[in-house]
Design a protein around this motif. Structure first.
Motif, PDB file in Angstrom:
ATOM      1  N   GLU A 173      11.908  -5.434  -4.236  1.00 11.47           N
ATOM      2  CA  GLU A 173      11.746  -7.007  -4.735  1.00 11.47           C
ATOM      3  C   GLU A 173      13.121  -7.144  -3.621  1.00 11.47           C
ATOM      4  O   GLU A 173      14.423  -6.864  -3.024  1.00 11.47           O
ATOM      5  N   ASP A 174      13.249  -9.326  -3.246  1.00 12.79           N
ATOM      6  CA  ASP A 174      14.338  -9.330  -2.484  1.00 12.79           C
ATOM      7  C   ASP A 174      14.336  -9.015  -1.103  1.00 12.79           C
ATOM      8  O   ASP A 174      15.480  -8.870  -0.852  1.00 12.79           O
ATOM      9  N   GLY A 175      13.566  -8.527  -0.680  1.00  8.69           N
ATOM     10  CA  GLY A 175      13.752  -8.568   0.651  1.00  8.69           C
ATOM     11  C   GLY A 175      14.364  -6.722   0.726  1.00  8.69           C
ATOM     12  O   GLY A 175      14.567  -5.413   1.684  1.00  8.69           O
ATOM     13  N   THR A 176      13.968  -5.393  -0.244  1.00  6.69           N
ATOM     14  CA  THR A 176      14.546  -4.472  -0.216  1.00  6.69           C
ATOM     15  C   THR A 176      13.426  -3.420  -1.170  1.00  6.69           C
ATOM     16  O   THR A 176      13.322  -3.968  -2.284  1.00  6.69           O
ATOM     17  N   LEU A 177      13.317  -2.525  -0.674  1.00  8.10           N
ATOM     18  CA  LEU A 177      12.204  -1.341  -0.538  1.00  8.10           C
ATOM     19  C   LEU A 177      13.825  -0.253  -1.644  1.00  8.10           C
ATOM     20  O   LEU A 177      14.405   0.364  -1.323  1.00  8.10           O
ATOM     21  N   THR A 178      12.933  -0.326  -2.650  1.00  8.15           N
ATOM     22  CA  THR A 178      14.177   0.803  -3.931  1.00  8.15           C
ATOM     23  C   THR A 178      13.246   2.231  -3.460  1.00  8.15           C
ATOM     24  O   THR A 178      12.167   2.066  -4.659  1.00  8.15           O
ATOM     25  N   VAL A 179      13.391   3.505  -3.621  1.00  6.67           N
ATOM     26  CA  VAL A 179      13.325   4.708  -3.938  1.00  6.67           C
ATOM     27  C   VAL A 179      14.258   5.484  -4.577  1.00  6.67           C
ATOM     28  O   VAL A 179      15.177   5.553  -4.855  1.00  6.67           O
ATOM     29  N   GLN A 180      13.954   6.012  -6.098  1.00  6.14           N
ATOM     30  CA  GLN A 180      14.705   6.745  -6.744  1.00  6.14           C
ATOM     31  C   GLN A 180      13.924   7.919  -7.090  1.00  6.14           C
ATOM     32  O   GLN A 180      12.940   8.158  -8.379  1.00  6.14           O
ATOM     33  N   ALA A 181      13.916   8.848  -6.728  1.00  7.27           N
ATOM     34  CA  ALA A 181      12.944   9.813  -6.166  1.00  7.27           C
ATOM     35  C   ALA A 181      13.503  11.095  -6.887  1.00  7.27           C
ATOM     36  O   ALA A 181      12.751  12.139  -7.372  1.00  7.27           O
ATOM     37  N   GLN A 182      15.223  10.731  -7.277  1.00 12.38           N
ATOM     38  CA  GLN A 182      15.549  11.639  -7.969  1.00 12.38           C
ATOM     39  C   GLN A 182      15.109  11.899  -9.808  1.00 12.38           C
ATOM     40  O   GLN A 182      14.739  12.894 -10.499  1.00 12.38           O
ATOM     41  N   ASP A 183      14.116  10.457 -10.084  1.00 12.41           N
ATOM     42  CA  ASP A 183      13.803  10.632 -11.721  1.00 12.41           C
ATOM     43  C   ASP A 183      12.300  10.947 -11.159  1.00 12.41           C
ATOM     44  O   ASP A 183      11.243  10.368 -12.007  1.00 12.41           O
ATOM     45  N   ALA A 184      11.614  11.367 -10.060  1.00 14.30           N
ATOM     46  CA  ALA A 184      10.275  11.422  -9.896  1.00 14.30           C
ATOM     47  C   ALA A 184       9.877  12.380 -10.700  1.00 14.30           C
ATOM     48  O   ALA A 184      10.702  13.497 -10.996  1.00 14.30           O
ATOM     49  N   GLN A 185       8.685  12.584 -11.310  1.00 14.45           N
ATOM     50  CA  GLN A 185       7.717  13.680 -11.899  1.00 14.45           C
ATOM     51  C   GLN A 185       6.939  13.438 -11.218  1.00 14.45           C
ATOM     52  O   GLN A 185       5.544  13.102 -11.908  1.00 14.45           O
ATOM     53  N   PRO A 186       6.009  14.729  -9.967  1.00 13.96           N
ATOM     54  CA  PRO A 186       5.240  14.774  -9.154  1.00 13.96           C
ATOM     55  C   PRO A 186       3.544  14.509 -10.168  1.00 13.96           C
ATOM     56  O   PRO A 186       4.282  15.437 -11.104  1.00 13.96           O
ATOM     57  N   THR A 187       2.663  14.183  -9.613  1.00  9.53           N
ATOM     58  CA  THR A 187       1.644  13.603 -10.685  1.00  9.53           C
ATOM     59  C   THR A 187       0.693  14.842 -10.647  1.00  9.53           C
ATOM     60  O   THR A 187       0.193  15.400 -11.117  1.00  9.53           O
ATOM     61  N   GLY A 188       0.401  14.940  -9.117  1.00  9.05           N
ATOM     62  CA  GLY A 188      -0.257  16.421  -9.288  1.00  9.05           C
ATOM     63  C   GLY A 188      -1.769  15.618  -8.959  1.00  9.05           C
ATOM     64  O   GLY A 188      -2.442  16.587  -8.812  1.00  9.05           O
ATOM     65  N   PRO A 195       1.167  -1.546  -0.317  1.00  7.61           N
ATOM     66  CA  PRO A 195       0.154   0.156   0.000  1.00  7.61           C
ATOM     67  C   PRO A 195       0.796   1.369  -0.146  1.00  7.61           C
ATOM     68  O   PRO A 195       0.534   2.330  -0.639  1.00  7.61           O
ATOM     69  N   LEU A 196       2.534   1.143   0.579  1.00  6.28           N
ATOM     70  CA  LEU A 196       3.058   2.495   1.019  1.00  6.28           C
ATOM     71  C   LEU A 196       3.253   2.881  -0.456  1.00  6.28           C
ATOM     72  O   LEU A 196       3.371   3.559  -1.156  1.00  6.28           O
ATOM     73  N   ILE A 197       3.940   1.373  -1.279  1.00 11.98           N
ATOM     74  CA  ILE A 197       4.539   1.825  -2.490  1.00 11.98           C
ATOM     75  C   ILE A 197       3.592   1.961  -3.482  1.00 11.98           C
ATOM     76  O   ILE A 197       3.820   3.091  -4.319  1.00 11.98           O
ATOM     77  N   THR A 198       2.454   1.563  -3.717  1.00 12.82           N
ATOM     78  CA  THR A 198       0.879   2.205  -4.710  1.00 12.82           C
ATOM     79  C   THR A 198       0.779   4.390  -3.637  1.00 12.82           C
ATOM     80  O   THR A 198       0.387   4.616  -5.038  1.00 12.82           O
ATOM     81  N   ALA A 199       0.616   4.227  -2.788  1.00 12.78           N
ATOM     82  CA  ALA A 199       0.873   5.869  -2.648  1.00 12.78           C
ATOM     83  C   ALA A 199       2.000   6.225  -2.876  1.00 12.78           C
ATOM     84  O   ALA A 199       2.064   7.581  -3.819  1.00 12.78           O
ATOM     85  N   LEU A 200       3.100   6.194  -2.772  1.00 10.22           N
ATOM     86  CA  LEU A 200       4.221   6.471  -3.804  1.00 10.22           C
ATOM     87  C   LEU A 200       4.409   7.164  -4.946  1.00 10.22           C
ATOM     88  O   LEU A 200       4.579   7.759  -5.609  1.00 10.22           O
ATOM     89  N   ARG A 201       3.813   5.806  -5.494  1.00 13.20           N
ATOM     90  CA  ARG A 201       3.773   5.794  -7.576  1.00 13.20           C
ATOM     91  C   ARG A 201       2.508   7.212  -7.516  1.00 13.20           C
ATOM     92  O   ARG A 201       2.307   7.654  -8.979  1.00 13.20           O
ATOM     93  N   TRP A 202       1.866   7.315  -7.180  1.00  8.41           N
ATOM     94  CA  TRP A 202       0.439   7.916  -7.305  1.00  8.41           C
ATOM     95  C   TRP A 202       0.736   8.843  -7.201  1.00  8.41           C
ATOM     96  O   TRP A 202       0.102   9.688  -8.080  1.00  8.41           O
ATOM     97  N   LEU A 203       2.377   9.473  -6.384  1.00 10.32           N
ATOM     98  CA  LEU A 203       1.826  10.275  -5.945  1.00 10.32           C
ATOM     99  C   LEU A 203       3.563  11.261  -7.119  1.00 10.32           C
ATOM    100  O   LEU A 203       3.807  12.045  -7.093  1.00 10.32           O
ATOM    101  N   GLY A 204       4.013  10.060  -8.176  1.00 16.03           N
ATOM    102  CA  GLY A 204       4.849  10.193  -9.178  1.00 16.03           C
ATOM    103  C   GLY A 204       5.911  10.075  -8.881  1.00 16.03           C
ATOM    104  O   GLY A 204       6.922  10.437  -9.648  1.00 16.03           O
ATOM    105  N   ILE A 205       6.560   9.201  -7.584  1.00 12.72           N
ATOM    106  CA  ILE A 205       7.835   9.163  -6.673  1.00 12.72           C
ATOM    107  C   ILE A 205       8.138   7.124  -7.407  1.00 12.72           C
ATOM    108  O   ILE A 205       7.643   6.274  -6.532  1.00 12.72           O
ATOM    109  N   PRO A 206       9.367   7.060  -8.386  1.00 12.92           N
ATOM    110  CA  PRO A 206       9.692   5.526  -8.544  1.00 12.92           C
ATOM    111  C   PRO A 206       9.864   4.690  -6.683  1.00 12.92           C
ATOM    112  O   PRO A 206      10.800   5.250  -6.587  1.00 12.92           O
ATOM    113  N   ALA A 207       9.424   3.483  -7.429  1.00  8.51           N
ATOM    114  CA  ALA A 207       9.428   2.400  -5.833  1.00  8.51           C
ATOM    115  C   ALA A 207       9.096   1.390  -6.105  1.00  8.51           C
ATOM    116  O   ALA A 207       8.218   0.792  -6.567  1.00  8.51           O
ATOM    117  N   GLU A 208       9.441   0.333  -5.782  1.00  8.59           N
ATOM    118  CA  GLU A 208       9.838  -0.884  -5.700  1.00  8.59           C
ATOM    119  C   GLU A 208      10.465  -1.799  -4.632  1.00  8.59           C
ATOM    120  O   GLU A 208      11.091  -1.167  -4.150  1.00  8.59           O
TER     121      GLU A 208
END
Length: 427
Positions: free
Chosen positions: A280-295, A265-278
């Motif tokens: 896998e294998d016990g690791t949460l990766t956030v790549q906000a430098q590539d974020a494009q806020p959706t508004g 649910p957290l990843i879903t919220a981040l992606r909804w806001l335009g923040i890449p997050a995924e």
């Protein structure tokens, strides 16, 4: 207190502690087993230390290998110590998880009303109804409550919860362990914290079946006295807090030690806001430098439903959403006093938030915050204020670290390891 300044984009990798909210019922479950339990990945926060103190006060042994400070072995004892110190038990909400173990050991459990974060009334009525289904008797007064165990009793205990209460679900599971009777629990809470206890029972020989509608438990045909090994899952809330901190600074980071399903649910919220997050294998990766806020407006509604947004994610997401475009709605009917704690503190930083009700608020972003003195009045308020301080202009000083450390042993240290400009102020 700690001082926080606007930070460069956070980067690197950090590992979350074991989950406080999972460790507390697992420690109580270990006591209910009446056999040695080896519990690994135990966090060192204050609430967990309080639970260990309560176990020792009521006759259990808790030992820790010198080589592994995050492992605890719970051993049954023949000492008769039925009542913990009330002033200690009143420090944490999770003291009520000890009721089944005390009933199994002494036939009675007397405890003060639970403490913990001051985030609204969270009664025990459903707990008492669970115990009544086992034939137990509960009495209450101004100081606390007494539960007296029923004698005898056979066959399956069937319980239908009126809502998906995490506390009542764990109470039912632990009480059936002590009774050694099958359980059929309708409308169970299926949070990772409950499922970690169910998985621990499965490891211990119980037959467990889980669906959204019903949780059933069947005791093993024979009970061994051999040591069993359980593990506390990684702290999903700490992972979510760190992820929001990385996102608010526009950073890229990896957060290790958390299960994907726990943070979906957290990843879903981040992606909804335009923040890449995924994850896998016990690791949460956030790549906000590539974020494009959706508004797009975020509707962050705390829920007890399977797959819903855990209420403890809401404060961190709120602090993040203040910096992003859109008109966002937040609601937490589960902890009705949480907004009363958080919103005035954010207002000190200059946030403009409309309170639609005591449990709902709405605001438009992005907003520019200014550093000020704020207070961690509860665990999640403290973590949200740390996130807000990472973008506020000037210096934000956060007091009330004792509240923050109840749930996180070293959250400021983890943020500093990712590059946050944060330091402890010596009074």
């Amino acid at each position: 207190m700690v001082a926080v300044r606007p930070s460069v984009p956070l980067a690197g990798a950090v590992t979350v502690d074991g989950s406080k909210n999972a460790a507390l019922p697992l420690l109580a479950a270990a006591a209910a087993m009446h056999r040695p339990v080896h519990l690994s990945n135990v966090p060192a926060n204050t609430d967990v230390r309080t639970m260990l103190t309560l176990l020792q006060q009521t006759g259990w042994h808790a030992t820790r290998p010198v080589s592994d400070p995050h492992t605890t072995v719970i051993l049954p004892s023949d000492k008769q110590r039925p009542d913990p110190a009330p002033e200690v038990a009143a420090r944490i909400r999770a003291s009520y998880y000890l009721v089944p173990a005390l009933l199994g050991a002494y036939g009675r459990a007397r405890l003060p009303w639970p403490g913990g974060c001051a985030i609204g009334e969270r009664g025990m009525e459903q707990h008492f109804k669970v115990y009544e289904r086992f034939g137990d008797r509960s009495t209450v007064d101004d100081r606390g409550y007494l539960v007296e165990a029923a004698t005898g009793g056979r066959g399956t205990v069937s319980i239908m919860l009126p809502f998906r209460s995490r506390g009542a679900s764990i109470a039912a599971v632990l009480r059936t362990v002590v009774a050694g009777r099958p359980l059929r629990l309708g409308q169970p809470n299926l949070s990772p914290e409950v499922l970690s206890v169910v998985e621990a029972l499965r490891i211990s020989g119980w037959e467990c079946r889980v669906s959204e509608a019903v949780l059933t438990l069947q005791p093993p045909r024979s009970i061994s006295g051999e040591e069993i090994a359980w593990r506390v899952p990684g702290d999903k809330i700490e992972a979510g807090t760190l992820a929001c901190a990385v996102a608010v600074t526009g950073g890229n980071a990896r957060i290790l030690g958390v299960h994907r399903d726990d943070i979906t649910p957290l990843i879903t919220a981040l992606r909804w806001l335009g923040i890449p997050a995924e994850a896998e294998d016990g690791t949460l990766t956030v790549q906000a430098q590539d974020a494009q806020p959706t508004g797009r407006p975020l509707r962050a509604i705390a829920s007890l439903s399977p797959g819903g947004l855990d209420a403890d994610f809401e404060p961190a997401l709120l602090a993040l959403a203040l910096t992003l475009p859109g008109t966002h709605l937040f609601a937490d009917d589960i902890n009705p006093g949480r907004h009363r704690n958080l919103l005035p503190q954010l207002a000190r930083l200059g946030a403009t938030i409309d309170e639609l009700s005591p449990t709902q608020c709405r605001f438009a972003g992005p907003q520019r915050l200014t550093g000020a003195g704020v207070e961690a009045t509860d665990i999640r308020t403290g973590s949200a204020l740390l996130i807000a301080g990472l973008t506020a202009h000037g210096v934000t000083t956060l007091g009330g670290l004792e509240q923050l450390r109840r749930g996180h042993a070293d959250l400021p240290v983890k943020l500093h390891a990712l590059g946050a400009d944060i330091c402890e102020v010596i009074p």
